[in-house]
Design an enzyme around this catalytic site. Structure first.
Site, PDB file in Angstrom:
ATOM      1  N   ARG A  38     -85.745 -95.329  57.379  1.00 49.26           N
ATOM      2  CA  ARG A  38     -86.645 -94.173  57.473  1.00 49.26           C
ATOM      3  C   ARG A  38     -87.770 -94.410  58.476  1.00 49.26           C
ATOM      4  O   ARG A  38     -88.254 -93.464  59.107  1.00 49.26           O
ATOM      5  CB  ARG A  38     -87.226 -93.840  56.100  1.00 49.26           C
ATOM      6  N   LYS A 199     -72.865 -82.839  39.174  1.00 54.46           N
ATOM      7  CA  LYS A 199     -72.916 -81.604  38.394  1.00 54.46           C
ATOM      8  C   LYS A 199     -72.733 -80.332  39.212  1.00 54.46           C
ATOM      9  O   LYS A 199     -73.255 -80.204  40.309  1.00 54.46           O
ATOM     10  CB  LYS A 199     -74.295 -81.512  37.723  1.00 54.46           C
ATOM     11  N   GLY A 352     -78.306 -87.392  49.072  1.00 54.51           N
ATOM     12  CA  GLY A 352     -78.758 -88.784  49.043  1.00 54.51           C
ATOM     13  C   GLY A 352     -77.635 -89.787  48.857  1.00 54.51           C
ATOM     14  O   GLY A 352     -77.475 -90.714  49.657  1.00 54.51           O
ATOM     15  N   GLY A 375     -82.535 -83.811  48.901  1.00 53.71           N
ATOM     16  CA  GLY A 375     -82.856 -82.517  48.305  1.00 53.71           C
ATOM     17  C   GLY A 375     -83.139 -81.454  49.361  1.00 53.71           C
ATOM     18  O   GLY A 375     -82.753 -80.289  49.216  1.00 53.71           O
TER      19      GLY A 375
HETATM   20  P1  ADP Z   1     -75.723 -86.430  46.506  1.00 46.47           P
HETATM   21  O1  ADP Z   1     -76.909 -87.318  46.204  1.00 46.47           O
HETATM   22  O2  ADP Z   1     -74.903 -86.959  47.643  1.00 46.47           O
HETATM   23  O3  ADP Z   1     -76.115 -84.993  46.664  1.00 46.47           O
HETATM   24  P2  ADP Z   1     -75.192 -86.087  43.724  1.00 46.47           P
HETATM   25  O4  ADP Z   1     -76.553 -86.575  43.435  1.00 46.47           O
HETATM   26  O5  ADP Z   1     -74.887 -84.690  43.457  1.00 46.47           O
HETATM   27  O6  ADP Z   1     -74.788 -86.478  45.239  1.00 46.47           O
HETATM   28  O7  ADP Z   1     -74.129 -86.903  42.878  1.00 46.47           O
HETATM   29  C1  ADP Z   1     -74.032 -88.288  42.915  1.00 46.47           C
HETATM   30  C2  ADP Z   1     -73.579 -88.786  41.586  1.00 46.47           C
HETATM   31  O8  ADP Z   1     -72.385 -88.142  41.151  1.00 46.47           O
HETATM   32  C3  ADP Z   1     -73.273 -90.260  41.632  1.00 46.47           C
HETATM   33  O9  ADP Z   1     -74.222 -90.939  40.847  1.00 46.47           O
HETATM   34  C4  ADP Z   1     -71.867 -90.354  41.019  1.00 46.47           C
HETATM   35  O10 ADP Z   1     -71.751 -91.423  40.110  1.00 46.47           O
HETATM   36  C5  ADP Z   1     -71.725 -89.024  40.301  1.00 46.47           C
HETATM   37  N1  ADP Z   1     -70.314 -88.692  40.124  1.00 46.47           N
HETATM   38  C6  ADP Z   1     -69.388 -88.499  41.068  1.00 46.47           C
HETATM   39  N2  ADP Z   1     -68.171 -88.278  40.524  1.00 46.47           N
HETATM   40  C7  ADP Z   1     -68.320 -88.331  39.193  1.00 46.47           C
HETATM   41  C8  ADP Z   1     -67.440 -88.204  38.086  1.00 46.47           C
HETATM   42  N3  ADP Z   1     -66.141 -87.976  38.267  1.00 46.47           N
HETATM   43  N4  ADP Z   1     -67.962 -88.300  36.849  1.00 46.47           N
HETATM   44  C9  ADP Z   1     -69.275 -88.540  36.672  1.00 46.47           C
HETATM   45  N5  ADP Z   1     -70.157 -88.684  37.672  1.00 46.47           N
HETATM   46  C10 ADP Z   1     -69.701 -88.571  38.921  1.00 46.47           C
HETATM   47 MG    MG Z   2     -78.244 -87.367  44.540  1.00 47.63          MG
END
Ligand code: ADP
Ligand code: MG
Length: 396
Positions: A38, A199, A352, A375
């Site tokens: 960063r 989610k 992230g 975010g």
């Molecule tokens: P990003 O930060 O890239 O936007 P998110 O924060 O939405 O991604 O999601 C990341 C999380 O999703 C990780 O901690 C991962 O463990 C969880 N995850 C991915 N696939 C599954 C799954 N099949 N069941 C439960 N958790 C999951």
């Molecule tokens: Mg995330």
């Protein structure tokens, strides 16, 4: 509308309040900076300003001090790392407003640089307090925001200050807006959105946005289970948001009506325990056992997703395909990251965990753009106007 940048404004001799995102990860035992990307990401703006004779006053938050002074979250170690990187001294202050800061800011010469203490030592920062914002603004003649990662928050240093000073974007901010703006408004088609993560509820806005802008959406990760269940599949003990089942069904119908293809996993890696070393099994999506949990997409899904993405000119990726913190459950994510690194298509990574996955594999430079804002990128791609962007001057 594009935003003005540091190149559109005279900076020589100007005291320039530069908001950066130096919220770097710190080792919890030693306090050492574990990843300085960063800081490096802001160097083009910092060096441009210094070389053009600006008097740079850097400000950032670090961690979550919640409005109090937390000794372990002082900016001094960040200032010394920056100083190492630019090979020049970087002054520090004991606070981010007040007499000492006023004096040090006034004493700056052209091309010199000062780093203010952690903004979030004051509760007024996150509250976007008008008085606090004014005090910050009074330190400077000009405001530059290069902290895309906090642009979705209306804080004193991202929004309040801009009411008092000419406000423009730094290079990092400008690049984020340019690449992601193009993705939203004029993507080269076909345009696919690869989505995953935990989610559905976190990603509804993004999904809706992509259903109107994209040509196809591929869904993996935890959120896939809710869609699969909405289609009537047994998903065992997988992460399902029961209260989003009907919404998932609705989104599937909406996609069909808009002729946006939605692709879901056709097989899955299942485990009974979420821990390293847990036994796993690959099953077709029709065969998820009632006591199993989907922890990753399976190899056939990887192949399916890759074959769909292969025909696309633009791919946006947000959210891991599985529980990628556990290496055994990270294969689907890793395969797709490798695929994205190798494709000729424009690749934009938001989120992230997704960005971290790309960094960990050393493939950041192989993507068109890896957003520095988790975010913020999510909100931007939802089509929202980010408050910290909104306050910047439009390009003439
Ligand atoms: P990003 O930060 O890239 O936007 P998110 O924060 O939405 O991604 O999601 C990341 C999380 O999703 C990780 O901690 C991962 O463990 C969880 N995850 C991915 N696939 C599954 C799954 N099949 N069941 C439960 N958790 C999951
Ligand atoms: Mg995330």
């Amino acid at each position: 509308m594009a935003k003005s940048t540091v190149e559109d404004i005279e900076v020589k001799g100007k005291r320039t309040l530069l908001r950066v995102d130096f919220n770097v990860p710190l080792d919890k035992d030693t306090g050492a900076i574990t990843d300085d990307s960063r800081i490096r990401a802001a160097l083009p703006t910092i060096t441009y300003l210094m070389e053009h004779g600006a008097r740079v006053i850097l400000c950032s938050h670090l961690g979550r001090p919640k409005g109090k002074v937390v000794e372990d979250l002082r900016m001094a170690p960040i200032a010394s790392r920056l100083s190492e990187l630019i090979g020049l001294p970087v002054g520090t202050t004991g606070d981010c407003i007040g007499e000492e800061v006023d004096k040090k800011a006034r004493d700056l010469e052209d091309g010199e640089i000062l780093m203010l203490e952690n903004l979030r030592f004051h509760p007024e920062e996150e509250a976007n307090d008008a008085d606090f914002a004014k005090k910050l603004a009074e330190l400077a003649d000009l405001y530059v925001n290069d902290a895309f990662g906090t642009a979705h928050r209306a804080h004193a240093s991202t929004v309040g200050v801009a009411r008092h000073l000419p406000a423009v974007a730094g290079f990092l901010m400008a690049r984020e807006l340019e690449v992601m703006g193009r993705l939203l408004h004029e993507p080269e088609r076909p345009f696919a959105c690869l989505m995953g993560g935990a989610k559905v509820s976190d990603k509804i806005g993004l999904l809706q946005s992509m259903l109107t802008r994209g040509d196809m959406v591929l869904i993996g990760g935890g959120m896939a289970a809710t869609f699969l269940k909405a289609q009537g599949y047994e998903v065992g003990r997988s992460l399902v948001e029961e209260d989003r089942l009907s919404l998932a069904g609705e989104l599937l119908r909406k996609a069909e009506a808009q002729q946006v293809a939605i692709w879901l996993p056709i097989d899955a890696v299942v485990a009974e325990e979420i821990k390293a070393g847990a036994p796993t099994r690959v099953v077709p999506i029709t065969g998820v056992p009632s006591h199993g949990q989907i922890v990753d997409i399976g190899p056939d899904s990887v192949e399916l997703f890759q074959s769909k993405l292969a025909g696309c000119r633009t791919v946006m990726w947000n959210g891991p395909m599985g529980i990628n913190e556990i290496p055994e459950f990270a294969r689907g994510t890793r395969s797709l990251v490798s695929f994205l690194a190798a494709t000729e298509a424009t690749t934009v990574i938001g989120g992230g965990s997704s960005a971290e996955g790309v960094h960990d594999m050393g493939l950041t430079d192989r993507m068109t753009h890896v957003s520095t804002g988790g975010g913020a990128s999510l909100r931007f791609l939802e089509g929202a106007v980010l408050p910290g962007v909104d306050v910047l001057l439009d390009k003439e």
